[in-house]
Design an enzyme around this catalytic site. Sequence first.
Site, PDB file in Angstrom:
ATOM      1  N   TYR A 156       0.857  -1.188   0.000  1.00 48.07           N
ATOM      2  CA  TYR A 156       0.000   0.000   0.000  1.00 48.07           C
ATOM      3  C   TYR A 156       0.893   1.237   0.000  1.00 48.07           C
ATOM      4  O   TYR A 156       1.819   1.348   0.813  1.00 48.07           O
ATOM      5  CB  TYR A 156      -0.896   0.007   1.241  1.00 48.07           C
ATOM      6  CG  TYR A 156      -1.769   1.235   1.369  1.00 48.07           C
ATOM      7  CD1 TYR A 156      -2.848   1.431   0.521  1.00 48.07           C
ATOM      8  CD2 TYR A 156      -1.513   2.186   2.345  1.00 48.07           C
ATOM      9  CE1 TYR A 156      -3.654   2.547   0.634  1.00 48.07           C
ATOM     10  CE2 TYR A 156      -2.317   3.315   2.472  1.00 48.07           C
ATOM     11  CZ  TYR A 156      -3.388   3.492   1.623  1.00 48.07           C
ATOM     12  OH  TYR A 156      -4.181   4.596   1.740  1.00 48.07           O
ATOM     13  N   ASP A 251       9.383   2.436  -0.652  1.00 53.18           N
ATOM     14  CA  ASP A 251       8.413   3.134   0.188  1.00 53.18           C
ATOM     15  C   ASP A 251       8.719   2.761   1.639  1.00 53.18           C
ATOM     16  O   ASP A 251       8.344   1.699   2.116  1.00 53.18           O
ATOM     17  CB  ASP A 251       6.993   2.713  -0.192  1.00 53.18           C
ATOM     18  CG  ASP A 251       5.929   3.393   0.657  1.00 53.18           C
ATOM     19  OD1 ASP A 251       6.288   4.047   1.662  1.00 53.18           O
ATOM     20  OD2 ASP A 251       4.740   3.262   0.331  1.00 53.18           O
ATOM     21  N   LYS A 279       5.530   9.244   8.747  1.00 53.68           N
ATOM     22  CA  LYS A 279       5.314   8.711  10.092  1.00 53.68           C
ATOM     23  C   LYS A 279       6.386   9.148  11.082  1.00 53.68           C
ATOM     24  O   LYS A 279       6.270  10.207  11.689  1.00 53.68           O
ATOM     25  CB  LYS A 279       5.153   7.193  10.038  1.00 53.68           C
ATOM     26  CG  LYS A 279       3.941   6.747   9.211  1.00 53.68           C
ATOM     27  CD  LYS A 279       3.670   5.277   9.323  1.00 53.68           C
ATOM     28  CE  LYS A 279       2.510   4.842   8.430  1.00 53.68           C
ATOM     29  NZ  LYS A 279       1.209   5.370   8.835  1.00 53.68           N
TER      30      LYS A 279
END
Length: 443
Positions: A156, A251, A279
């Site tokens: 994702y 990613d 994050k």
Amino acid sequence: MSQDSILNTKAALDLSTSDQLFTRAQHHIPGGVNSPVRAFRAVGGHPVFMQSAKGAWLTDVDGNKYLDFINSWGPMILGHAPDIVVDAVRKAAGDSLSFGAPTRREVEMAELIKKMVPSIEKVRLVNSGTEATMSAIRVARGYTGRDKIIKFEGCYHGHGDSFLIAAGSGALTLGAPDSPGVTQGVALDTLTAPYNDLEATERLILANEGQVAALILEPVVGNMGLVAPAEGYLQGLRELCTQHGIVLIFDEVMTGFRLARGGAQELFGVTPDMTTLGKIIGGGMPVGAYGGRQDIMDQVAPAGKVYQAGTLSGNPIATAAGIAQLTYLQEHPELYTELDRITARLADGTRQICADLGLNYTVNRVGSMFSVFFTDQPVRNLDEAKTSDTEAFGRYFRAMLNRGIYLAPALYEALFISTSMTDELVDQYLTACRESMIEAHGL
């Protein structure tokens, strides 16, 4: 019990205030939540509304306390509300929340990211992981002059149109939109391969020779549960991309600064061309970044012609929080050893409990991330993850919640551990895990 003990041991929690808030929210917010995974549809019941958090603990609006295993989906590597981050935010907030002009901290953040992730020669700050991945793909297309990208089933990369594509009937089949609102035209430029299948990826590249701009993946997957790369897999992808002139994008929104100071690329010794981050670099504030080789990043406006902009990019509050957290991680490398040890205790203990109960479930772990798959099959890709018993997981989730353990409310999400997790808390988790497995399976 002490304050640092699990308090919720009754058969069912009082969640009346959460229920009232969710009822109100459904009148004003699509589905009652601002991100789908929060809705608890995968586990049943209504979401829990949180009030505060400190260290390893969450407290909801009804006063229930929970030992937290998602840590805001990864950013809270130092636990909730660490003093060094909160103090930095307080100090920065007094100087204004945003300027829309350059600040010193943007430069300091860029220097710190480059120091910790050597593959990044230049970096651009944005506001989220989704912004980072969307922008990285655009830059790779601009750099190569090619249109197509390769992504992997179960990875994702945010909700950008290019990433919401499901696999077709075979590895070489063009993708189809996986969400209404994503056009077939976008899907035609997105190719999908199974994770951990190097040969399938090579066939896909050869079938689209000279057309693939970028290959993007989570080097360690956290969005179909925790799935590690097979031995040699990342190295093989690196060789394929080099051979065919494809930009390799890692990613590392989840894994960056979590699995090691330099992320998964440091842990596995593989150098991507570009990296996306988020994050942890915000210390809990919304922030993202993308960076990589200088010749690629110099394509970004105003240095180059690939346009990307953001009013709040490099926000002074987010950069203050991020610099405080990253500096601490940089100066305390020993915490990664301790996180690895604590998370190994959690994962190994869970695995042993399952074996003792005759369940033989699969537990995957890399560093301070782990997942329990409710299947006795090894899990190396999305198809294998889908063999899990989702109903049994739902029963287990609710049993753990009632015992004061807050897990991800979806089977296909990794768990994240913070430095606030102690051996005593591990013991409490394992006790709750055993009881909940027994309850969930009627043993």
